[in-house]
Scaffold this active site. Structure first.
Site, PDB file in Angstrom:
ATOM      1  N   TYR A  39      27.190 -40.137 -34.776  1.00  0.00           N
ATOM      2  CA  TYR A  39      25.589 -40.993 -33.974  1.00  0.00           C
ATOM      3  C   TYR A  39      24.921 -40.555 -32.994  1.00  0.00           C
ATOM      4  O   TYR A  39      23.753 -40.131 -32.097  1.00  0.00           O
ATOM      5  CB  TYR A  39      25.862 -41.893 -33.571  1.00  0.00           C
ATOM      6  CG  TYR A  39      26.121 -43.817 -34.635  1.00  0.00           C
ATOM      7  CD1 TYR A  39      25.976 -42.580 -35.822  1.00  0.00           C
ATOM      8  CD2 TYR A  39      26.087 -45.071 -34.599  1.00  0.00           C
ATOM      9  CE1 TYR A  39      26.500 -43.840 -37.016  1.00  0.00           C
ATOM     10  CE2 TYR A  39      26.822 -45.945 -35.469  1.00  0.00           C
ATOM     11  CZ  TYR A  39      26.680 -45.436 -37.224  1.00  0.00           C
ATOM     12  OH  TYR A  39      27.303 -46.031 -38.177  1.00  0.00           O
ATOM     13  N   GLY A  40      25.993 -40.170 -32.405  1.00  0.00           N
ATOM     14  CA  GLY A  40      25.531 -39.135 -30.047  1.00  0.00           C
ATOM     15  C   GLY A  40      24.243 -38.469 -30.280  1.00  0.00           C
ATOM     16  O   GLY A  40      23.444 -38.366 -29.348  1.00  0.00           O
ATOM     17  N   CYS A  70      32.336 -47.695 -30.504  1.00  0.00           N
ATOM     18  CA  CYS A  70      32.229 -46.894 -30.211  1.00  0.00           C
ATOM     19  C   CYS A  70      31.327 -46.997 -28.749  1.00  0.00           C
ATOM     20  O   CYS A  70      30.174 -47.904 -28.894  1.00  0.00           O
ATOM     21  CB  CYS A  70      31.237 -46.794 -31.980  1.00  0.00           C
ATOM     22  SG  CYS A  70      30.077 -45.590 -31.433  1.00  0.00           S
ATOM     23  N   ASN A  71      31.277 -45.920 -27.552  1.00  0.00           N
ATOM     24  CA  ASN A  71      29.951 -46.670 -26.796  1.00  0.00           C
ATOM     25  C   ASN A  71      28.847 -46.258 -27.024  1.00  0.00           C
ATOM     26  O   ASN A  71      27.734 -46.886 -26.495  1.00  0.00           O
ATOM     27  CB  ASN A  71      31.189 -45.337 -25.860  1.00  0.00           C
ATOM     28  CG  ASN A  71      32.097 -44.955 -25.171  1.00  0.00           C
ATOM     29  OD1 ASN A  71      32.209 -45.853 -23.802  1.00  0.00           O
ATOM     30  ND2 ASN A  71      33.035 -44.749 -25.732  1.00  0.00           N
ATOM     31  N   CYS A 177      34.194 -42.317 -24.795  1.00  0.00           N
ATOM     32  CA  CYS A 177      33.417 -42.048 -26.666  1.00  0.00           C
ATOM     33  C   CYS A 177      35.158 -42.045 -26.649  1.00  0.00           C
ATOM     34  O   CYS A 177      35.688 -40.845 -26.357  1.00  0.00           O
ATOM     35  CB  CYS A 177      32.727 -40.610 -26.694  1.00  0.00           C
ATOM     36  SG  CYS A 177      32.753 -40.516 -28.921  1.00  0.00           S
TER      37      CYS A 177
HETATM   38  N1  DGL Z   1      32.678 -42.278 -31.102  1.00  0.00           N
HETATM   39  C1  DGL Z   1      31.463 -42.354 -30.725  1.00  0.00           C
HETATM   40  C2  DGL Z   1      31.335 -42.952 -29.002  1.00  0.00           C
HETATM   41  O1  DGL Z   1      32.066 -43.815 -28.887  1.00  0.00           O
HETATM   42  C3  DGL Z   1      30.661 -41.461 -30.547  1.00  0.00           C
HETATM   43  C4  DGL Z   1      30.778 -41.040 -31.928  1.00  0.00           C
HETATM   44  C5  DGL Z   1      29.151 -40.067 -32.327  1.00  0.00           C
HETATM   45  O2  DGL Z   1      29.235 -40.711 -33.286  1.00  0.00           O
HETATM   46  O3  DGL Z   1      28.445 -39.307 -32.144  1.00  0.00           O
HETATM   47  O4  DGL Z   1      30.499 -42.967 -28.762  1.00  0.00           O
END
Ligand code: DGL
Length: 215
Positions: A39-40, A70-71, A177
């Protein structure tokens, strides 16, 4: 007690593992969005749409709390989700800038997070409220989540980033993350004697307890 845990990918499993230790009797359900991870690098609108779609099984499964482990999803979607589903309790995850500010002796910290998290208004607010007196190094971690998700992360990649932030003076490294929780041990070893490494797994457990005891 039923806890729902969401992440774009395997970061959620790291958080769920920690929650299982804190709440051995809880039912913990995890969902992810492997079709769309990472998602980043995605836009705020897309992260919101994808997160909303991905958490539907948790919403219909009647979780006492949904943890956005997920941040990135927290930064870009939690406010809108709370508005859309007012009866559902949510807990989000944010880079631990406030804790890092209390721990740093040199007023220099590093925040390792996705581009979307670092660009978000929520993160900017966090820095303004708790990190205004700090120098914050934000190393380029844009490939990390994908590499970790696909089990392709190698030590030299991490070593370079960690050495750079330590040489630049950071004495606290924030893992912003949840994918990076899987490489915490390695980062801790690489930073040993130079910087502390922090992530929020334990704090999430405390937050779950507090939220449910308020209910
Ligand atoms: N694990 C996710 C976070 O804490 C994001 C990783 C991603 O999907 O880019 O931000």
């Amino acid at each position: 007690m039923k806890l729902g845990v969401f992440d774009s990918g395997i970061g959620g499993e790291a958080v769920a593992d920690a929650l299982r230790k804190t709440f051995p009797d809880a039912e913990i359900v995890t969902v992810n969005d492997r079709a769309n991870v990472p998602y980043g690098g995605k836009s705020p609108a897309l992260v919101l749409r994808l997160t909303d779609a991905a958490i539907q099984p948790l919403l219909s499964g009647k979780c006492d709390v949904i943890i956005l482990a997920c941040n990135t999803a927290t930064a870009l979607a939690i406010d809108a989700l709370r508005q859309k589903y007012p009866a559902q309790k949510f807990i989000g995850i944010e880079p631990m800038v406030k804790t890092a500010a209390a721990l740093t002796k040199r007023s220099v910290i590093a925040v390792c997070a996705t581009k979307a998290t670092l660009a978000s208004d929520r993160y900017k607010r966090l820095v303004r409220d708790h990190g205004a007196a700090l120098r914050i190094i934000e190393p380029d971690c844009s490939e990390w989540a994908s590499l970790i998700e696909n089990n392709l992360m190698n030590r030299s990649h991490i070593e370079r980033a960690i050495n750079t932030v330590c040489e630049d003076g950071a004495d606290v490294i924030v893992l912003g993350c949840t994918h990076y929780h899987w490489i915490k041990e390695l980062i801790t070893m690489l930073a040993a004697g130079r910087a502390k490494v922090i992530e929020p797994s334990e704090a999430i457990g405390r937050r779950v307890k507090a939220l449910l005891s308020d209910a």
